[in-house]
Design a protein around this motif. Structure first.
Motif, mmCIF file in Angstrom:
data_model
loop_
_atom_site.group_PDB
_atom_site.id
_atom_site.type_symbol
_atom_site.label_atom_id
_atom_site.label_comp_id
_atom_site.label_asym_id
_atom_site.label_seq_id
_atom_site.Cartn_x
_atom_site.Cartn_y
_atom_site.Cartn_z
ATOM 1 N N LEU A 54 0.673 -1.079 -0.267
ATOM 2 C CA LEU A 54 -0.117 -0.180 0.141
ATOM 3 C C LEU A 54 1.323 1.190 -0.181
ATOM 4 C CD1 LEU A 54 -2.986 -0.837 2.438
ATOM 5 C CD2 LEU A 54 -2.922 -0.948 -0.558
ATOM 6 N N PHE A 58 1.545 3.961 -2.786
ATOM 7 C CA PHE A 58 0.714 5.458 -2.407
ATOM 8 C C PHE A 58 1.984 6.149 -3.178
ATOM 9 C CE2 PHE A 58 0.796 9.455 0.119
ATOM 10 C CZ PHE A 58 -0.694 9.692 -0.240
ATOM 11 N N ILE A 71 -2.654 16.364 -7.688
ATOM 12 C CA ILE A 71 -2.326 15.917 -6.774
ATOM 13 C C ILE A 71 -3.291 15.412 -5.810
ATOM 14 C CG2 ILE A 71 -1.740 16.653 -4.604
ATOM 15 C CD1 ILE A 71 0.991 17.166 -6.048
ATOM 16 N N GLY A 72 -2.965 13.062 -5.787
ATOM 17 C CA GLY A 72 -4.034 12.895 -4.851
ATOM 18 C C GLY A 72 -4.284 11.786 -6.196
ATOM 19 N N VAL A 79 -3.384 3.329 -4.826
ATOM 20 C CA VAL A 79 -3.680 2.558 -3.338
ATOM 21 C C VAL A 79 -4.407 1.502 -3.773
ATOM 22 C CG1 VAL A 79 -4.502 2.532 -1.507
ATOM 23 C CG2 VAL A 79 -2.560 4.139 -1.808
ATOM 24 N N PHE A 83 -4.419 -2.318 -2.600
ATOM 25 C CA PHE A 83 -5.212 -3.173 -1.685
ATOM 26 C C PHE A 83 -5.908 -4.421 -2.631
ATOM 27 C CE2 PHE A 83 -9.696 -3.206 0.126
ATOM 28 C CZ PHE A 83 -9.691 -3.413 0.871
ATOM 29 N N LEU B 16 -5.509 0.252 7.179
ATOM 30 C CA LEU B 16 -3.855 1.594 5.985
ATOM 31 C C LEU B 16 -4.598 1.739 4.927
ATOM 32 C CD1 LEU B 16 -0.790 2.475 5.997
ATOM 33 C CD2 LEU B 16 -0.276 0.190 5.275
ATOM 34 N N PHE B 17 -4.848 0.787 4.571
ATOM 35 C CA PHE B 17 -5.970 1.218 3.120
ATOM 36 C C PHE B 17 -6.745 2.298 3.333
ATOM 37 C CE2 PHE B 17 -9.550 0.572 0.631
ATOM 38 C CZ PHE B 17 -9.844 1.240 -0.707
ATOM 39 N N LEU B 20 -5.236 5.955 3.833
ATOM 40 C CA LEU B 20 -4.251 5.833 2.601
ATOM 41 C C LEU B 20 -5.031 7.002 1.496
ATOM 42 C CD1 LEU B 20 -1.637 3.741 2.098
ATOM 43 C CD2 LEU B 20 -0.999 6.365 2.562
ATOM 44 N N GLU B 21 -6.362 6.334 1.364
ATOM 45 C CA GLU B 21 -7.449 7.043 0.646
ATOM 46 C C GLU B 21 -7.996 7.988 0.635
ATOM 47 O OE1 GLU B 21 -8.073 5.841 -2.553
ATOM 48 O OE2 GLU B 21 -7.406 4.188 -2.652
ATOM 49 N N PHE B 23 -6.072 9.865 2.901
ATOM 50 C CA PHE B 23 -5.357 11.075 2.938
ATOM 51 C C PHE B 23 -5.285 11.520 0.910
ATOM 52 C CE2 PHE B 23 -0.176 11.850 2.414
ATOM 53 C CZ PHE B 23 -1.273 13.220 3.361
ATOM 54 N N ALA B 24 -5.085 10.216 0.506
ATOM 55 C CA ALA B 24 -5.131 10.941 -1.154
ATOM 56 C C ALA B 24 -6.133 12.102 -1.593
ATOM 57 C CB ALA B 24 -5.067 9.810 -1.890
ATOM 58 N N PHE B 25 -7.497 11.455 -0.704
ATOM 59 C CA PHE B 25 -9.075 12.552 -1.298
ATOM 60 C C PHE B 25 -8.606 14.327 -0.808
ATOM 61 C CE2 PHE B 25 -11.217 8.932 -3.349
ATOM 62 C CZ PHE B 25 -11.643 9.575 -3.924
ATOM 63 N N LEU B 27 -6.439 15.305 -0.336
ATOM 64 C CA LEU B 27 -5.013 16.086 -1.447
ATOM 65 C C LEU B 27 -5.653 16.227 -2.305
ATOM 66 C CD1 LEU B 27 -1.574 13.842 -1.207
ATOM 67 C CD2 LEU B 27 -2.000 16.164 -0.225
ATOM 68 N N ILE B 28 -6.606 15.738 -3.696
ATOM 69 C CA ILE B 28 -7.314 15.687 -4.179
ATOM 70 C C ILE B 28 -7.908 16.769 -3.448
ATOM 71 C CG2 ILE B 28 -9.370 15.426 -5.838
ATOM 72 C CD1 ILE B 28 -7.881 12.139 -5.015
#
Lengths: 171, 271
Positions: A54, A58, A71-72, A79, A83, B16-17, B20-21, B23-25, B27-28
């Motif tokens: 994961l 990322f 970004i993101g 990710v 998964f 964790l998945f 991280l998701e 966090f990514a969102f 950021l988006i």
């Protein structure tokens, strides 16, 4: 052992650079944008710890993101793909325990296995990525069309890469 | 505690998945304007309609007060109506108003945060765009930051990024009004040159230099003048004339000439 780490680090960097410097500048007819960088997630060894999978996914996606100023988005899609990877592997070969040293590639597991494995994961990645990019469902079908075409192109590139590596190894 | 740890260890992959998701969102949403505006508009739509219903239910309780306020406002407008005409010279008076006032109702407001926003019941359907000024009958309120079809959100003057170009009424000295999170009643004026003397009770009004607010809208009165030795600029505290905790009806200001003014400014910058 350190040889493997070095190899994968190199692959990580090379794939991101190839993605942002070459592939992102190729856009056939405005629809197709292959995302080869996810080859890294496909090729990671079976015994890679899940958490590392994961985290690596990322940073891989994030690396592409900072170049494309999205970004993101790639991070989220990568990710998600990472998964799904353990489940897809289980789905394709449920009872098989892979011997150490066997890696997910055509050479070790055959063309059909690798084709199905890459197709599912690439499709999942592209679905998430394109729908995040569009961010609405009102253009559902045109987005789906883009996903399908780009998936096909990425898949072709991934398999091409496999055969390239094959030849190098035989020499 | 041990159970919690065991749970976390057992499900660490999916947790964790999710982490991280999320966090990514984040950021988006924080880094991509388009996704951000979609989120903001759709949540505006939802929260706006809920708060609107809530507001209609409680509107009756403040009717008397609002009526008074409106009557006062009317009186003031009668006496000031000439002010909204643009005079380019003494013989020519522009036929139309320079500023268009659109009345709106506050349906959500806060004063207790560091960065306060409010929501109004007018949106793009009524011609509201970002960067329009918002005032009430007592003084300035804030600036529109985004508008959906039926609602718009307004960055209150009580906000970290709010900086209003203002002037001291008696001598036309330009200053900036900011809010330093002291109290929702108290603002700060910055950058007062030391040779300028300010006294208790001096009136601060908008300067009209920002294209957002017309000239002469009341902001507040000076409460306390802070001099610091060795500093070239002084600060002062002011009492806001607007009661931010008690806002019902406000006016959104549409500067009809804004595009023209901004274009001209761009031309100047290029030269």
């Amino acid at each position: 052992m350190s040889n493997i780490y070095l190899k994968y680090t190199l692959l990580f960097v090379l794939l991101i650079l190839f993605q942002v410097l070459v592939l992102n500048n190729i856009q056939f007819s405005g629809y197709v944008n292959p995302y080869l960088y996810i080859l890294f997630i496909l090729l990671l060894p079976f015994e890679t710890p899940k958490w590392l999978l994961l985290i690596l996914a990322f940073f891989l996606g994030f690396g592409v993101d900072i170049f494309t100023k999205t970004i993101g988005m790639n991070a989220a899609a990568s990710v998600f793909m990472a998964f799904c990877r353990p489940s897809v592997i289980y789905l394709l070969s449920p009872k098989q325990d892979f011997e150490p040293g066997i890696r997910p590639c055509i050479k070790d597991l055959g063309f059909r296995w690798f084709f199905a494995y890459s197709l599912i994961l690439i499709l999942l990645h592209h679905l998430v990525l394109f729908y995040i990019e569009v961010f609405r469902f009102s253009e559902f079908f045109s987005t789906l069309y883009k996903v399908t075409i780009s998936t096909a192109f990425t898949l072709i590139l991934v398999i091409l890469c496999q055969y390239l590596f094959y030849n190098f190894k035989k020499i | 505690m041990r159970h919690l740890l065991a749970f976390l260890l057992k499900h660490y992959f999916i947790l964790l998945f999710i982490l991280l998701e999320v966090f990514a969102f984040l950021l988006i949403i924080n880094n991509n304007n388009y996704q951000n505006s979609v989120i903001l508009n759709s949540t505006n739509h939802l929260t706006g309609s809920i708060l609107n219903t809530y507001n209609t239910a409680f509107e009756y309780f403040s009717l008397k007060y609002v009526n008074n306020e409106l009557a006062e406002e009317n009186a003031r407008l009668h006496s000031l109506s000439e002010k909204s005409f643009l005079r380019t010279d003494t013989t020519f008076c522009y036929k139309d108003t320079l500023y268009k006032f659109i009345s709106a109702k506050v349906i959500n407001n806060s004063t207790n945060k560091r960065n306060n926003y409010m929501m109004l019941n007018k949106g793009t359907k009524h011609g509201i765009k970002a960067d329009m000024g918002v005032i009430c009958s007592n003084g300035i309120v804030g600036i529109v930051t985004s508008a959906s079809v039926n609602f718009c959100s307004v960055m209150s003057v009580l906000h970290e990024n709010s900086k209003i170009s203002a002037k001291i009424k008696k001598n036309n000295q330009l200053v900036n009004v900011v809010w330093n999170n002291i109290d929702y009643k108290i603002g700060t004026i910055e950058d007062i040159p030391t040779q300028i003397y300010i006294h208790y009770g001096d009136t601060i009004i908008t300067s009209g230099h920002s294209f957002i607010f017309p000239e002469g809208i009341l902001i507040g009165t000076v409460k306390n003048y802070l001099t610091e030795k060795g500093e070239s600029m002084n600060n002062a505290l002011i009492d806001f004339s607007t009661d931010f905790n008690n806002l019902h009806y406000v006016y959104i200001i549409d500067n009809i000439m804004k595009d023209e003014q901004l274009n001209l400014e761009e031309v100047i910058e290029y030269e």
